[in-house]
Design a protein around this motif. Sequence first.
Motif, PDB file in Angstrom:
ATOM      1  N   LYS A   5     -41.718 -61.020  17.036  1.00  0.00           N
ATOM      2  CA  LYS A   5     -42.385 -61.049  15.732  1.00  0.00           C
ATOM      3  C   LYS A   5     -41.630 -61.962  14.773  1.00  0.00           C
ATOM      4  CE  LYS A   5     -42.572 -56.488  15.337  1.00  0.00           C
ATOM      5  NZ  LYS A   5     -42.869 -55.154  14.756  1.00  0.00           N
ATOM      6  N   VAL A   6     -40.308 -61.903  14.823  1.00  0.00           N
ATOM      7  CA  VAL A   6     -39.487 -62.806  14.005  1.00  0.00           C
ATOM      8  C   VAL A   6     -39.692 -64.250  14.446  1.00  0.00           C
ATOM      9  CG1 VAL A   6     -37.123 -63.430  13.359  1.00  0.00           C
ATOM     10  CG2 VAL A   6     -37.771 -61.008  13.554  1.00  0.00           C
ATOM     11  N   ASP A   7     -39.704 -64.476  15.769  1.00  0.00           N
ATOM     12  CA  ASP A   7     -39.906 -65.824  16.315  1.00  0.00           C
ATOM     13  C   ASP A   7     -41.237 -66.407  15.854  1.00  0.00           C
ATOM     14  OD1 ASP A   7     -37.528 -65.511  17.763  1.00  0.00           O
ATOM     15  OD2 ASP A   7     -38.580 -64.827  19.563  1.00  0.00           O
ATOM     16  N   VAL A   8     -42.300 -65.616  15.976  1.00  0.00           N
ATOM     17  CA  VAL A   8     -43.637 -66.081  15.578  1.00  0.00           C
ATOM     18  C   VAL A   8     -43.656 -66.446  14.102  1.00  0.00           C
ATOM     19  CG1 VAL A   8     -46.005 -65.309  15.177  1.00  0.00           C
ATOM     20  CG2 VAL A   8     -44.930 -64.920  17.392  1.00  0.00           C
ATOM     21  N   ALA A   9     -43.106 -65.576  13.285  1.00  0.00           N
ATOM     22  CA  ALA A   9     -43.105 -65.831  11.843  1.00  0.00           C
ATOM     23  C   ALA A   9     -42.299 -67.085  11.496  1.00  0.00           C
ATOM     24  CB  ALA A   9     -42.544 -64.620  11.107  1.00  0.00           C
ATOM     25  N   ALA A  51     -51.376 -56.692  18.210  1.00  0.00           N
ATOM     26  CA  ALA A  51     -51.733 -56.584  16.793  1.00  0.00           C
ATOM     27  C   ALA A  51     -50.525 -56.869  15.902  1.00  0.00           C
ATOM     28  CB  ALA A  51     -52.292 -55.199  16.503  1.00  0.00           C
ATOM     29  N   GLN A  52     -49.356 -56.400  16.308  1.00  0.00           N
ATOM     30  CA  GLN A  52     -48.147 -56.645  15.515  1.00  0.00           C
ATOM     31  C   GLN A  52     -47.790 -58.132  15.492  1.00  0.00           C
ATOM     32  OE1 GLN A  52     -44.804 -53.796  16.213  1.00  0.00           O
ATOM     33  NE2 GLN A  52     -46.305 -52.695  17.485  1.00  0.00           N
ATOM     34  N   LEU A  53     -47.942 -58.805  16.631  1.00  0.00           N
ATOM     35  CA  LEU A  53     -47.659 -60.240  16.680  1.00  0.00           C
ATOM     36  C   LEU A  53     -48.658 -61.024  15.846  1.00  0.00           C
ATOM     37  CD1 LEU A  53     -46.811 -60.588  20.477  1.00  0.00           C
ATOM     38  CD2 LEU A  53     -45.211 -60.809  18.562  1.00  0.00           C
ATOM     39  N   ILE A  54     -49.930 -60.611  15.888  1.00  0.00           N
ATOM     40  CA  ILE A  54     -50.945 -61.251  15.060  1.00  0.00           C
ATOM     41  C   ILE A  54     -50.562 -61.132  13.588  1.00  0.00           C
ATOM     42  CG2 ILE A  54     -53.307 -60.985  14.191  1.00  0.00           C
ATOM     43  CD1 ILE A  54     -53.256 -62.473  16.796  1.00  0.00           C
ATOM     44  N   ASN A  55     -50.146 -59.956  13.182  1.00  0.00           N
ATOM     45  CA  ASN A  55     -49.806 -59.752  11.772  1.00  0.00           C
ATOM     46  C   ASN A  55     -48.579 -60.547  11.356  1.00  0.00           C
ATOM     47  OD1 ASN A  55     -51.991 -58.103  11.443  1.00  0.00           O
ATOM     48  ND2 ASN A  55     -50.838 -56.177  11.473  1.00  0.00           N
ATOM     49  N   ALA A  56     -47.627 -60.731  12.278  1.00  0.00           N
ATOM     50  CA  ALA A  56     -46.460 -61.564  11.965  1.00  0.00           C
ATOM     51  C   ALA A  56     -46.901 -62.998  11.688  1.00  0.00           C
ATOM     52  CB  ALA A  56     -45.467 -61.516  13.129  1.00  0.00           C
ATOM     53  N   GLY A  57     -47.826 -63.497  12.519  1.00  0.00           N
ATOM     54  CA  GLY A  57     -48.348 -64.840  12.291  1.00  0.00           C
ATOM     55  C   GLY A  57     -49.196 -64.922  11.046  1.00  0.00           C
ATOM     56  N   TYR A  58     -50.051 -63.926  10.836  1.00  0.00           N
ATOM     57  CA  TYR A  58     -50.937 -63.906   9.668  1.00  0.00           C
ATOM     58  C   TYR A  58     -50.127 -63.970   8.374  1.00  0.00           C
ATOM     59  CZ  TYR A  58     -54.703 -62.281   6.563  1.00  0.00           C
ATOM     60  OH  TYR A  58     -55.635 -62.176   5.556  1.00  0.00           O
ATOM     61  N   ASP A  59     -49.122 -63.116   8.272  1.00  0.00           N
ATOM     62  CA  ASP A  59     -48.313 -63.076   7.052  1.00  0.00           C
ATOM     63  C   ASP A  59     -47.561 -64.385   6.843  1.00  0.00           C
ATOM     64  OD1 ASP A  59     -49.191 -60.498   6.593  1.00  0.00           O
ATOM     65  OD2 ASP A  59     -47.378 -59.540   7.406  1.00  0.00           O
ATOM     66  N   ALA A  60     -47.103 -64.993   7.936  1.00  0.00           N
ATOM     67  CA  ALA A  60     -46.401 -66.276   7.814  1.00  0.00           C
ATOM     68  C   ALA A  60     -47.328 -67.362   7.308  1.00  0.00           C
ATOM     69  CB  ALA A  60     -45.808 -66.662   9.169  1.00  0.00           C
TER      70      ALA A  60
END
Length: 342
Positions: free
Chosen positions: A142-146, A192-201
């Motif tokens: 999640k950190v990586d994606v963001a 879903a958590q990974l999607i949200n990490a990208g969405y917020d970024a």
Amino acid sequence: MKLKYIFLAFVSIIALSSCSDTDTTVAETVPTYDMSGFAKGADVSWVTEMEAAGTKFYDANGRETECLKLLKSMGVNSIRLRVWVDPTDGWNGKQDVLAKALRAKALGFRVMIDFHYSDSWADPAHQTKPAAWANDNLDQLKVDVAKHTTDVLQTLKDKGVDVEWVQVGNETPTGMLWKEGAYSDTDQSSFAQLINAGYDAVKSVYPNAQVIIHVDKGNLLGRFTWLFDGLKANGAKWDVIGMSLYPEDSDWETETGDCLSNIKTLEDRYGCKVVLSEVGMPWDSENAGAFMAKLVTGCKAINGCLGVFYWEPECYNSWEGYSKGVFDNSGKATSTLNIFKQ
């Protein structure tokens, strides 16, 4: 590594600045098409690599023309670009994407960025983690994606590129960043958590950009409802549902009709917009133009459809084995995208 990226940027700058006299004539004589509203798009992610290999592009009259300018003259108003994390040859890496995005900006195109979250192709059969993230668990991913999403988008923003749409993942019917981010009946939360990490970024850099979750086979409704019902139940955030559609001669009418019906169903079911992120048909099919006319006309009639993006229309002569561009084997534009002029 730095020399590789400098070379890629140099190739793109040369391509942008090397318009011939013939090219200028084409730009002056074609109509100016609407660059707003319904997206009439093209994914041209291969263009810099093709140019570096010496590929040329020609209008319907055989006049050599710079690729993006030629597509604009054909009615295209939006450009889609894929991003890989650390590709071995640099193509589709951050600097290559920046070079193409600057060219698109200079011509007035709207821009979609398509994050694969991989060092190479991500699609329903391949969702391989980048080498640098290979040993990371879900929390670190999640950190990586963001971080990756923010880095690429901030680089574009700092150079004045306005990004209108961002895909968080490419063709992800069963998730991304496998195995940690795989989506299944037994684990729908991790993706879903990974999607949200990208969405917020995305929103941290471009607050008004629309975030897309992208699924292949737009003619198969159940493929979408299974995914989006689960994502919704697990708190995933998105603004737009993205579809792919690649019919053949034997089924193009049925698949196109089903896809159009599904767009309306998904809009109503999830209260969001839909975009055709990728479409294509063999360049030599006698039905290619009719397919695009039916699809684009149908999409325009649906208020919730944002547009249609043709995937790699500049490809010809089986570049990388792909034969669904809109140029013939001599590099001359065909009539497949004529509907984009309307």
